[in-house]
Design a protein around this motif. Structure first.
Motif, PDB file in Angstrom:
ATOM      1  N   ASN A  82      42.669  21.983  23.631  1.00 18.76           N
ATOM      2  CA  ASN A  82      41.916  21.479  22.486  1.00 18.76           C
ATOM      3  C   ASN A  82      41.690  22.609  21.490  1.00 18.76           C
ATOM      4  N   LEU A  83      42.003  22.359  20.222  1.00 18.35           N
ATOM      5  CA  LEU A  83      41.852  23.357  19.163  1.00 18.35           C
ATOM      6  C   LEU A  83      40.824  22.864  18.149  1.00 18.35           C
ATOM      7  N   VAL A  84      39.865  23.704  17.832  1.00 15.29           N
ATOM      8  CA  VAL A  84      38.831  23.333  16.877  1.00 15.29           C
ATOM      9  C   VAL A  84      38.719  24.416  15.809  1.00 15.29           C
ATOM     10  N   GLU A  85      39.037  24.036  14.569  1.00  8.27           N
ATOM     11  CA  GLU A  85      38.958  24.976  13.455  1.00  8.27           C
ATOM     12  C   GLU A  85      37.561  24.970  12.837  1.00  8.27           C
TER      13      GLU A  85
ATOM     14  N   CYS B 273      39.738  29.381  14.962  1.00 12.83           N
ATOM     15  CA  CYS B 273      40.289  28.271  15.738  1.00 12.83           C
ATOM     16  C   CYS B 273      40.030  28.570  17.208  1.00 12.83           C
ATOM     17  N   ALA B 274      39.058  27.863  17.767  1.00 10.38           N
ATOM     18  CA  ALA B 274      38.694  28.061  19.164  1.00 10.38           C
ATOM     19  C   ALA B 274      39.532  27.155  20.052  1.00 10.38           C
ATOM     20  N   ALA B 275      40.132  27.738  21.070  1.00  9.98           N
ATOM     21  CA  ALA B 275      40.980  26.983  21.990  1.00  9.98           C
ATOM     22  C   ALA B 275      40.298  26.834  23.340  1.00  9.98           C
ATOM     23  N   SER B 276      40.497  25.694  23.948  1.00 13.78           N
ATOM     24  CA  SER B 276      39.957  25.459  25.279  1.00 13.78           C
ATOM     25  C   SER B 276      40.898  24.552  26.047  1.00 13.78           C
ATOM     26  N   GLY B 277      40.832  24.654  27.371  1.00 10.46           N
ATOM     27  CA  GLY B 277      41.582  23.730  28.197  1.00 10.46           C
ATOM     28  C   GLY B 277      42.924  24.199  28.678  1.00 10.46           C
ATOM     29  N   GLY B 278      43.327  25.408  28.274  1.00  8.32           N
ATOM     30  CA  GLY B 278      44.623  25.859  28.748  1.00  8.32           C
ATOM     31  C   GLY B 278      45.089  27.128  28.077  1.00  8.32           C
ATOM     32  N   TRP B 279      46.257  27.557  28.500  1.00 11.35           N
ATOM     33  CA  TRP B 279      46.820  28.812  28.012  1.00 11.35           C
ATOM     34  C   TRP B 279      47.903  28.540  26.985  1.00 11.35           C
ATOM     35  N   THR B 280      47.962  29.395  25.952  1.00 13.29           N
ATOM     36  CA  THR B 280      49.018  29.269  24.968  1.00 13.29           C
ATOM     37  C   THR B 280      49.643  30.624  24.699  1.00 13.29           C
ATOM     38  N   PHE B 281      50.886  30.613  24.282  1.00 13.18           N
ATOM     39  CA  PHE B 281      51.591  31.857  23.996  1.00 13.18           C
ATOM     40  C   PHE B 281      51.679  32.126  22.501  1.00 13.18           C
ATOM     41  N   SER B 282      52.011  31.108  21.742  1.00 15.59           N
ATOM     42  CA  SER B 282      52.161  31.284  20.301  1.00 15.59           C
ATOM     43  C   SER B 282      51.154  30.422  19.562  1.00 15.59           C
ATOM     44  N   ARG B 283      50.710  30.922  18.424  1.00 14.21           N
ATOM     45  CA  ARG B 283      49.707  30.220  17.609  1.00 14.21           C
ATOM     46  C   ARG B 283      50.055  30.407  16.140  1.00 14.21           C
ATOM     47  N   GLY B 284      49.624  29.437  15.361  1.00 15.38           N
ATOM     48  CA  GLY B 284      49.906  29.547  13.935  1.00 15.38           C
ATOM     49  C   GLY B 284      48.884  28.824  13.092  1.00 15.38           C
ATOM     50  N   TRP B 285      48.839  29.208  11.831  1.00 13.87           N
ATOM     51  CA  TRP B 285      48.052  28.512  10.828  1.00 13.87           C
ATOM     52  C   TRP B 285      49.018  27.825   9.862  1.00 13.87           C
TER      53      TRP B 285
END
Length: 125
Positions: A3-6, A22-34
């Motif tokens: 889940n991503l919350v800006e 952008c707060a992330a929850s619920g799992g792992w991610t490798f790449s992120r972008g705007w």
């Protein structure tokens, strides 16, 4: 499911600054972008970062925007300085657990599995 919350959007005058989060929850991610979408335009990539801290920027924001990621907080940031009216848009964060971004594909929306709901940025002249 990640889940991503800006947050952090708002209205500023030209030349001003804003920092998006952008707060992330619920799992792992490798790449992120705007990404951003202005009225009447297609969504476009603004900046990206991966776990190796490699960054990419759209030409229109180079030298003005800075992307960063706080691993401890699992939060993505976009520091926006010297804002221009043409930066006005809805800003979205995106993330993916496996996508390995390169300079020629980080702006491909289909590469990102998770998306936030967006935060509005309005820059007045």
């Amino acid at each position: 499911q990640v889940n991503l919350v800006e947050s952090g959007g708002g209205s500023v005058q030209a030349g001003g600054s804003l920092t998006l989060s952008c707060a992330a929850s619920g799992g792992w991610t490798f790449s992120r972008g705007w990404f951003r979408r202005a009225p009447g335009k297609e969504r476009e990539g603004v900046s990206g970062i991966d776990n190796d801290r490699r960054t990419n920027y759209a030409d229109s924001v180079k030298g003005r925007f800075t992307i960063s990621f706080d691993k401890a907080k699992n939060t993505l940031y976009l520091q926006m300085n010297n804002l221009k009216p043409e930066d006005s848009a809805m800003y979205y964060c995106a993330a993916d657990p496996a996508f390995y971004p390169y300079a020629d594909n980080w702006q491909d929306e289909s590469r990102y599995k998770y998306w936030g709901q967006g935060t509005q940025v309005t820059v007045s002249s």
